[in-house]
Scaffold this motif. Structure first.
Motif, short mmCIF file in Angstrom:
data_model
loop_
_atom_site.label_atom_id
_atom_site.label_comp_id
_atom_site.label_asym_id
_atom_site.label_seq_id
_atom_site.Cartn_x
_atom_site.Cartn_y
_atom_site.Cartn_z
N PHE A 54 5.98 24.49 -8.38
CA PHE A 54 6.45 23.30 -8.81
C PHE A 54 6.11 23.14 -10.25
O PHE A 54 6.25 21.94 -10.93
CB PHE A 54 5.94 21.94 -8.11
N SER A 106 8.44 15.94 -13.61
CA SER A 106 7.56 15.11 -12.73
C SER A 106 8.23 13.99 -12.13
O SER A 106 7.62 13.33 -11.14
CB SER A 106 6.32 14.52 -13.47
N ARG A 145 0.47 19.01 -6.87
CA ARG A 145 1.87 18.05 -7.11
C ARG A 145 1.69 17.02 -6.13
O ARG A 145 1.36 17.04 -5.12
CB ARG A 145 3.11 18.62 -6.82
#
Ligand SMILES: NC(=O)c1ccc[n+]([C@@H]2O[C@H](COP(=O)([O-])OP(=O)(O)OC[C@H]3O[C@@H](n4cnc5c(N)ncnc54)[C@H](OP(=O)(O)O)[C@@H]3O)[C@@H](O)[C@H]2O)c1
Length: 236
Positions: free
Chosen positions: A78, A83, A121
């Motif tokens: 990721f 975001s 994440r």
């Protein structure tokens, strides 16, 4: 929406089928590569992709693989994903039945906190506390008496709101279960785990859970699954 699903088994496949039917643009990945998924993806109405492309192609990315397999996802999966992309974790830690021991979780880290740490994440935990068959069969229009509710937890209110909307679209009453630190309340074996409750009962069940019993809840759930497997095998 563009929704990518990593994992094409019971949970990933059920979500893919449902979400594609709702008109979402669904892509799906597994561990064996897109060629292995061509027929299944066509059946779901989804596009088969590689895991790295799944992470890059969704506005929402769903992780629907066994907990132990999260550690095998490509490093930095990721890293370049904006975001704003919402990552959903559907996972449940089953140490005896499937995943083997994960020390950090055994020492007290919550299942989804561990997943978030592995992938670097934040995640939203959702769909972990409904059996895939209920997800397939029990969706109903908003306002239906007895509509099953699903709880969603996570730290970002925007990301959580997107998943709560998705839950409603899929035919379930959306329930905000709080931040990720509350995700233990819907982990395996808790009163809110896979009981197909209506919203008020689900909220009560989330509240009633006892944090000191996380490991016990998990062990009870694994014992229940074992009994179920044995009963099925006895039936032949
Ligand atoms: N089944 C349910 O009713 C249910 C309900 C709630 C939550 N969950 C949770 O959801 C998660 C998925 O469960 P499931 O029942 O869908 O499992 P499953 O039927 O065994 O399917 C697992 C899927 O994950 C893929 N996978 C495994 N390792 C991978 C990797 N490293 N990279 C990419 N894909 C990988 C597998 O692909 P390959 O076949 O190519 O390896 C397979 O498509 C679990 O944590 C489970 O506890 C399941």
């Amino acid at each position: 929406m563009r929704i990518a699903i990593i994992g094409a088994g019971s949970m990933g496949g059920t979500l893919a089928r449902h979400l594609a039917k709702l008109g979402h643009q669904v892509s799906i990945a597994n561990s064996r590569g897109r060629e292995s998924l061509t027929a299944l993806a066509t059946e779901f109405g989804a596009t088969p992709v590689a895991v790295v492309d799944a992470a890059r192609s969704g506005e929402i990315v769903v992780i629907a693989i066994p907990t132990k397999a999260v550690a095998d996802l490509p490093q930095g999966l990721f890293a370049n994903v904006p975001s704003s992309v919402v990552v959903i974790d559907t996972g449940n830690y089953h140490p005896e039945l499937r995943d083997g021991r994960i020390d950090a979780i055994d020492r007290g880290m919550l299942d989804s906190q561990w997943v978030a740490q592995q992938i670097g994440r934040p995640v939203i935990k959702a769909f972990n506390n409904i059996f895939h068959k209920s997800l397939l069969e029990k969706g109903a229009p908003s306002g239906t008496t007895g509509r099953v509710a699903l709880s969603v937890v996570g730290d970002s209110s925007d990301a959580k709101a997107a998943v709560l909307r998705l839950v409603d679209d899929l035919g379930f009453d959306p329930v905000d279960g709080g931040d990720l630190d509350n995700s233990w309340r819907q982990q395996p074996g808790t009163p809110a785990y896979c009981r197909d409750l209506e919203a008020a009962a689900l909220l009560r069940a989330l509240t009633e859970a006892d944090r000191s019993r996380i490991a016990e809840y998990r062990a009870e759930e694994e014992a229940r699954i074992r009994r179920h497997i044995a009963a099925q095998a006895a039936k032949g």
